[in-house]
Design an enzyme around this catalytic site. Structure first.
Site, PDB file in Angstrom:
ATOM      1  N   HIS A 166      21.956  91.077  24.524  1.00 46.67           N
ATOM      2  CA  HIS A 166      21.223  89.516  24.836  1.00 46.67           C
ATOM      3  C   HIS A 166      19.838  89.672  25.205  1.00 46.67           C
ATOM      4  O   HIS A 166      19.235  88.721  24.787  1.00 46.67           O
ATOM      5  CB  HIS A 166      21.952  88.853  26.108  1.00 46.67           C
ATOM      6  CG  HIS A 166      21.512  87.187  26.286  1.00 46.67           C
ATOM      7  ND1 HIS A 166      22.471  86.128  25.284  1.00 46.67           N
ATOM      8  CD2 HIS A 166      20.402  87.214  26.795  1.00 46.67           C
ATOM      9  CE1 HIS A 166      21.703  84.962  25.776  1.00 46.67           C
ATOM     10  NE2 HIS A 166      20.721  85.747  26.758  1.00 46.67           N
TER      11      HIS A 166
ATOM     12  N   HIS B 297      18.590  85.078  22.367  1.00 48.36           N
ATOM     13  CA  HIS B 297      19.122  85.696  21.899  1.00 48.36           C
ATOM     14  C   HIS B 297      18.733  86.855  21.235  1.00 48.36           C
ATOM     15  O   HIS B 297      18.138  85.832  20.033  1.00 48.36           O
ATOM     16  CB  HIS B 297      20.642  86.056  21.603  1.00 48.36           C
ATOM     17  CG  HIS B 297      20.937  86.718  22.022  1.00 48.36           C
ATOM     18  ND1 HIS B 297      22.670  87.780  21.833  1.00 48.36           N
ATOM     19  CD2 HIS B 297      21.909  88.257  20.418  1.00 48.36           C
ATOM     20  CE1 HIS B 297      22.905  88.520  21.792  1.00 48.36           C
ATOM     21  NE2 HIS B 297      22.555  88.821  20.975  1.00 48.36           N
TER      22      HIS B 297
ATOM     23  N   CYS C 172      25.813  82.652  26.244  1.00 45.50           N
ATOM     24  CA  CYS C 172      25.308  82.768  25.365  1.00 45.50           C
ATOM     25  C   CYS C 172      25.798  83.280  23.889  1.00 45.50           C
ATOM     26  O   CYS C 172      27.161  83.726  23.655  1.00 45.50           O
ATOM     27  CB  CYS C 172      24.471  83.418  24.994  1.00 45.50           C
ATOM     28  SG  CYS C 172      23.528  84.216  23.027  1.00 45.50           S
TER      29      CYS C 172
ATOM     30  N   ASN D 291      11.646  82.401  14.849  1.00 47.87           N
ATOM     31  CA  ASN D 291      10.915  81.813  15.496  1.00 47.87           C
ATOM     32  C   ASN D 291      11.290  82.411  16.642  1.00 47.87           C
ATOM     33  O   ASN D 291      12.358  82.502  17.647  1.00 47.87           O
ATOM     34  CB  ASN D 291      11.475  80.595  15.657  1.00 47.87           C
ATOM     35  CG  ASN D 291      11.732  79.639  14.447  1.00 47.87           C
ATOM     36  OD1 ASN D 291      10.392  79.954  13.617  1.00 47.87           O
ATOM     37  ND2 ASN D 291      12.382  78.540  14.983  1.00 47.87           N
TER      38      ASN D 291
ATOM     39  N   HIS E  27      17.213  86.725  17.224  1.00 46.36           N
ATOM     40  CA  HIS E  27      17.858  86.819  16.466  1.00 46.36           C
ATOM     41  C   HIS E  27      17.142  85.982  15.588  1.00 46.36           C
ATOM     42  O   HIS E  27      15.436  85.281  15.161  1.00 46.36           O
ATOM     43  CB  HIS E  27      19.296  85.864  16.347  1.00 46.36           C
ATOM     44  CG  HIS E  27      18.565  84.460  17.261  1.00 46.36           C
ATOM     45  ND1 HIS E  27      18.107  83.958  17.571  1.00 46.36           N
ATOM     46  CD2 HIS E  27      18.679  82.856  15.917  1.00 46.36           C
ATOM     47  CE1 HIS E  27      17.641  82.768  17.655  1.00 46.36           C
ATOM     48  NE2 HIS E  27      18.061  81.883  16.868  1.00 46.36           N
TER      49      HIS E  27
ATOM     50  N   GLN F  11      16.593  83.275  11.359  1.00 46.31           N
ATOM     51  CA  GLN F  11      17.566  82.302  10.400  1.00 46.31           C
ATOM     52  C   GLN F  11      16.726  83.063   8.744  1.00 46.31           C
ATOM     53  O   GLN F  11      16.019  83.596   8.597  1.00 46.31           O
ATOM     54  CB  GLN F  11      16.440  81.605  10.564  1.00 46.31           C
ATOM     55  CG  GLN F  11      16.924  81.237  12.277  1.00 46.31           C
ATOM     56  CD  GLN F  11      16.789  79.544  12.504  1.00 46.31           C
ATOM     57  OE1 GLN F  11      18.228  78.944  11.877  1.00 46.31           O
ATOM     58  NE2 GLN F  11      16.016  79.230  13.542  1.00 46.31           N
TER      59      GLN F  11
HETATM   60 ZN   LIG Z   1      23.324  86.357  24.345  1.00 50.14          ZN
END
Ligand SMILES: [Zn+2]
Ligand SMILES: [Zn+2]
Ligand SMILES: [Zn+2]
Length: 372
Positions: free
Chosen positions: A147, A198, A100, A187, A200, A202
């Site tokens: 993660h 993972h 990742c 998303n 996150h 944007q």
């Molecule tokens: Zn990750």
């Protein structure tokens, strides 16, 4: 396609200056070997200190990342810009868990995008940017170095810190002359095209005002004032589509939702952007967003895919107004059934929904209440 560890444009990251305090976080700016900015945000009350990974500095300078410029073309028939970012075809697609790129870099392990052995929240320039200076920006916001997990599952203090990170990014990008609109988004789920699991989000900084925020400004003009203010007043008056609220924020399924569980999370007071919010409003915004997303996950007892969009005031020179709100567009109609955009939605721009917003709101409100 997964790139080998050696191709990853990471490794050393040089500190640019000493950390600076910002609300409850401290800001630690770095640059990666390939020149991309990497900023670490750490709560000042936390014990965690981001440490540089023990990775050896690269013996040879890394080649600059492949960052060919996007091309902008104007679609005359629809009156809208289309971005051609063909380099994005090569971007990392659902890598194996031990590869990742958003994980911390562990000593002896493969380098990742973040050359530190631990971090809290990290923001870096997207390796596959749809926009980049001097025509906007594309950034990745990593919520945690764990993660596994999700925005909904973050500790409340981390979610609060994330609001300050969003605020800082908005402020920084808004100050740029090449940025007309800053959009923070997430998303979540393969159903909406996620390529990395993972946790996150944007940020896209557009060099023009995109059509959706332009439509919202048009609504202001049509309603003769701030549209989110007057739509919120209506929801508070009717009280049949509200799914959650606190002292600073109201969440509801809008009267004319396009998606079965579309939810808008709106500041009670007129706040054009995160920079206009008080610290307690930011804390309550984080709490409301987590309540809604936890409710989503409880709805069908499964990780609930969504697109989360933060709408704020445009940042161009003409100083147009706005009202901070967060919109969720979830594609699920039921636990298994997805809403597809087909003939009427794509060809006519008219959504056909088989659920009533009031009914969805009642179900979602119950799911949210069950997780509070
Ligand atoms: Zn990750
Ligand atoms: Zn307003
Ligand atoms: Zn909006």
């Amino acid at each position: 396609m997964w790139r080998s560890a050696d191709d990853l444009q990471s490794g050393r990251a040089d500190a640019d200056r000493s950390p600076e305090p910002y609300g409850p976080v401290s800001i630690d700016r770095h640059h990666k070997d390939d020149g991309r900015a990497l900023t670490l945000y750490t709560r000042t009350d936390s014990d965690a200190i981001a440490r540089p990974a023990v990775a050896e500095p690269a013996s040879e300078p890394h080649a600059p990342a492949h960052r060919s410029a996007s091309e902008l073309r104007f679609n005359e028939l629809r009156g809208e810009e289309v971005v051609y970012a063909i380099h994005r075809q090569d971007r990392t697609f659902l890598p194996a868990e031990d590869h990742c790129p958003l994980d911390p870099t562990h000593p002896g392990g493969p380098p990742t995008e973040i050359p530190f052995s631990s971090y809290e929240i990290a923001v870096f320039d997207n390796l596959f940017p749809a926009f980049q200076a001097p025509h906007g920006a594309a950034e990745v916001v990593v919520y945690t170095d764990d993660h596994h997990g999700s925005f909904a599952g973050l500790a409340p203090e981390r979610a609060e810190a994330l609001m300050w990170v969003w605020r800082h990014r908005y402020e920084q990008l808004a100050a740029r002359a090449d940025v007309e609109y800053v959009m923070i988004f997430e998303n979540r789920g393969v159903e909406v095209g996620v390529t990395l699991h993972h946790p996150h989000g944007q940020i896209y900084a557009y060099p023009f005002l995109p059509p959706v925020p332009a439509l919202e400004l048009g609504a202001d003009a049509r309603l003769g004032g701030c549209a989110p203010c007057s739509l919120l007043a209506r929801e508070l008056d009717e009280r049949v589509r509200i799914v959650h609220e606190n002292d600073a924020v109201v969440a509801f399924v809008p009267l004319a939702a396009r998606w079965a569980y579309e939810t808008h999370v709106v500041m009670r007071e007129h706040r054009p952007s995160l920079t206009d919010c008080s610290p307690s409003e930011l804390t309550l915004l984080a709490a409301a967003l987590q309540a809604v997303t936890r409710g989503f996950d409880a709805l069908f007892n499964r990780p609930f895919p969504y697109i989360m969009i933060v709408h704020q005031a445009p940042t161009g020179a003409d100083g147009a107004s706005g009202h901070l709100h967060v919109e969720f567009y979830p594609p699920l109609r039921t636990g298994e059934k997805l809403k597809y955009l087909a003939g009427s939605e794509q060809g006519a721009g008219t959504f056909i929904s088989d659920t009533l917003p009031e009914e969805s709101a009642a179900i979602l409100a119950k799911a949210i209440a069950s997780v509070l």
